[in-house]
Enzyme design. Structure first.
Site, PDB file in Angstrom:
ATOM      1  N   ARG A   1     -10.767  -6.365   1.726  1.00 27.85           N
ATOM      2  CA  ARG A   1     -10.368  -6.506   3.120  1.00 27.85           C
ATOM      3  C   ARG A   1      -8.841  -7.632   3.270  1.00 27.85           C
ATOM      4  NH1 ARG A   1     -14.023  -3.657   2.159  1.00 27.85           N
ATOM      5  NH2 ARG A   1     -15.343  -2.548   3.672  1.00 27.85           N
TER       6      ARG A   1
ATOM      7  N   ASP B   1     -17.106 -36.186   3.579  1.00 29.87           N
ATOM      8  CA  ASP B   1     -17.435 -36.681   4.835  1.00 29.87           C
ATOM      9  C   ASP B   1     -18.336 -37.842   4.626  1.00 29.87           C
ATOM     10  OD1 ASP B   1     -17.820 -35.177   7.882  1.00 29.87           O
ATOM     11  OD2 ASP B   1     -19.598 -36.271   7.326  1.00 29.87           O
TER      12      ASP B   1
ATOM     13  N   ARG C   1     -22.298 -27.257  17.895  1.00 28.58           N
ATOM     14  CA  ARG C   1     -21.049 -26.676  17.645  1.00 28.58           C
ATOM     15  C   ARG C   1     -20.582 -26.866  16.176  1.00 28.58           C
ATOM     16  NH1 ARG C   1     -21.831 -31.331  19.657  1.00 28.58           N
ATOM     17  NH2 ARG C   1     -20.674 -32.996  18.602  1.00 28.58           N
TER      18      ARG C   1
ATOM     19  N   ASP D   1     -12.281 -36.649  13.457  1.00 29.56           N
ATOM     20  CA  ASP D   1     -12.125 -36.589  15.057  1.00 29.56           C
ATOM     21  C   ASP D   1     -11.807 -38.056  15.452  1.00 29.56           C
ATOM     22  OD1 ASP D   1     -14.249 -38.248  14.103  1.00 29.56           O
ATOM     23  OD2 ASP D   1     -15.739 -37.415  15.353  1.00 29.56           O
TER      24      ASP D   1
ATOM     25  N   PHE E   1      -7.946 -40.652  15.364  1.00 31.58           N
ATOM     26  CA  PHE E   1      -6.780 -40.820  14.775  1.00 31.58           C
ATOM     27  C   PHE E   1      -6.506 -41.809  13.597  1.00 31.58           C
ATOM     28  CE2 PHE E   1      -5.644 -37.747  17.657  1.00 31.58           C
ATOM     29  CZ  PHE E   1      -4.451 -37.295  17.446  1.00 31.58           C
TER      30      PHE E   1
ATOM     31  N   CYS F   1       5.362 -38.640  14.248  1.00 32.62           N
ATOM     32  CA  CYS F   1       6.551 -38.051  15.308  1.00 32.62           C
ATOM     33  C   CYS F   1       6.026 -37.599  16.635  1.00 32.62           C
ATOM     34  CB  CYS F   1       7.251 -37.097  14.487  1.00 32.62           C
ATOM     35  SG  CYS F   1       8.181 -37.468  12.973  1.00 32.62           S
TER      36      CYS F   1
ATOM     37  N   CYS G   1     -14.702 -36.620  22.197  1.00 35.01           N
ATOM     38  CA  CYS G   1     -15.690 -35.609  22.167  1.00 35.01           C
ATOM     39  C   CYS G   1     -17.001 -36.147  22.724  1.00 35.01           C
ATOM     40  CB  CYS G   1     -16.282 -34.702  20.992  1.00 35.01           C
ATOM     41  SG  CYS G   1     -14.800 -33.556  20.627  1.00 35.01           S
TER      42      CYS G   1
ATOM     43  N   CYS H   1      10.177 -42.372  14.032  1.00 37.15           N
ATOM     44  CA  CYS H   1       8.993 -42.454  13.091  1.00 37.15           C
ATOM     45  C   CYS H   1       9.229 -42.978  11.801  1.00 37.15           C
ATOM     46  CB  CYS H   1       8.838 -40.880  12.729  1.00 37.15           C
ATOM     47  SG  CYS H   1       7.615 -40.913  11.674  1.00 37.15           S
TER      48      CYS H   1
ATOM     49  N   CYS I   1       9.044 -40.914   8.720  1.00 36.64           N
ATOM     50  CA  CYS I   1      10.095 -39.808   8.507  1.00 36.64           C
ATOM     51  C   CYS I   1      11.353 -40.583   8.475  1.00 36.64           C
ATOM     52  CB  CYS I   1      10.113 -38.981   9.590  1.00 36.64           C
ATOM     53  SG  CYS I   1       8.414 -37.801   9.439  1.00 36.64           S
TER      54      CYS I   1
END
Ligand SMILES: [Zn+2]
Length: 341
Positions: free
Chosen positions: A11, A59, A70, A129, A131, A173, A187, A243, A246
């Site tokens: 498929r 992990d 979830r 989860d 930053f 950025c 969360c 940034c 960058c």
């Protein structure tokens, strides 16, 4: 490849923009999935079912009951046994079968191991989860020119962006500082319903398969608020002149002074102790040393001790999770007493 394998993937091969060429490239690819929670568990599931050649499953955490609403791939037995997510995920994905080689890694992604964990990956998927971890992914992937796919889902909204090439922005950025990125929401504080991370993960995987198939049209910055009925696919624009990555080719997360890892609260009543230097531990010896102190249990990736109302889970790289306390000082003292370094 036999007729049965052809049928298994018929498929996706028949979907013309992907086709046999996309199939072959996907089969040859190595993809690292960093974080196997609400996003990463679904990401790993999609990519294994799509027949990605090698999946590195990274992990640091153990399955808990509050994950089950979830996070795909896990069940109550995993939560009861306190199994590492990477181990439980690999076992579940192996049962799905197919050609994918699975590499479970029960570790915390950190500056000291990022090159080892992500090296050789053709693509990196963000299932994190937090930053701090995402900025580390961002900086390493930008420096090494490895594409990665950001995904975030908190409360009612989620975003996705494939970060690749010099023309588009990086995560820094878009979010110059971690605290401003989601207004400090997590969360744990504002909650989340299960369809949102599953939706964001699926969109990340759609971007992944498009990339693996060789489609190099510019990425879109996706923003979804399913509860409110809003969906946007924006032009991400150019890199920010402000940034550091960058505009100045510096990598703050890779250049930070010695990682202040030590002891930190990780969930409601769990403290993580992560020594700055990595030296592999002999888990069998440690298990033998702990006999007589309390109930000792040994698995493929860990050794665990239950004593005085706490559960200490020690991993091969010296990292430990101390469950049953919210005091970093108490956990640290216990670590020194039991592991002695
Ligand atoms: Zn940037």
């Amino acid at each position: 490849m036999g007729a049965a394998a052809d049928d298994r993937f018929s498929r996706q091969q028949r979907f013309a923009p992907f086709g046999a060429a996309g199939e072959a490239r996907t089969r040859a690819a190595t993809v690292a999935v960093v974080g196997l929670g609400g996003l990463g568990s679904w990401i790993a599931d999609h990519l294994a079912r799509a027949g990605v050649g090698t999946l590195r499953l990274i992990d640091r955490d153990l399955v808990e009951e509050s994950n089950l609403p979830r996070q795909g791939l896990y069940g109550e037995a995993d939560a009861r046994a306190g199994r590492p997510k990477a181990e439980a995920a690999a076992e579940r994905l192996a049962a799905i079968g197919g050609p994918t080689r699975l590499e479970p890694c029960v570790v915390e992604l950190a500056r000291k191991n990022v090159a080892e964990l992500l090296g050789g990956a053709d693509l990196v998927m963000d299932g994190l989860d937090h930053f701090a971890g995402r900025f580390l992914l961002n900086d390493w992937c930008r420096q090494q020119r490895v594409p990665w796919i950001y995904g975030g889902a908190v409360g009612g909204s989620g975003s996705v962006l494939r970060i690749e090439g010099e023309e588009g922005p990086c995560l820094r950025c878009l979010f110059p500082d971690a605290a401003g990125a989601v207004g400090g929401d997590t969360c744990d504080t504002v909650g989340v319903l299960s369809p949102l991370p599953a939706l964001i993960a699926a969109l990340q995987c759609s971007e992944a398969l498009r990339f693996l198939a060789g489609d190099r049209r510019p990425a879109r910055l996706w923003h979804l608020e399913p509860w409110e009925g809003r969906a946007l696919a924006l032009q991400p624009g150019a890199p920010s002149p402000e940034c550091p990555v960058c505009a100045r080719r510096s990598w703050p997360a890779l250049e930070a002074a010695a990682e202040s890892e030590e002891a930190k609260l990780c969930g409601r009543d769990t403290v993580q102790i992560a020594p700055a230097a990595t030296a592999a531990l002999d888990l069998e010896r440690m298990a033998a040393r702990w006999q007589g102190l309390g109930a000792v249990e040994q698995g493929r990736f860990l050794v665990r001790l239950r004593l005085d109302g706490v559960v200490v889970t020690l991993f091969r790289d010296g990292r430990a999770l101390v469950q049953g306390t919210d005091s970093p000082a108490r956990a640290r003292a216990l670590y020194e007493r039991l592991i002695g370094r």
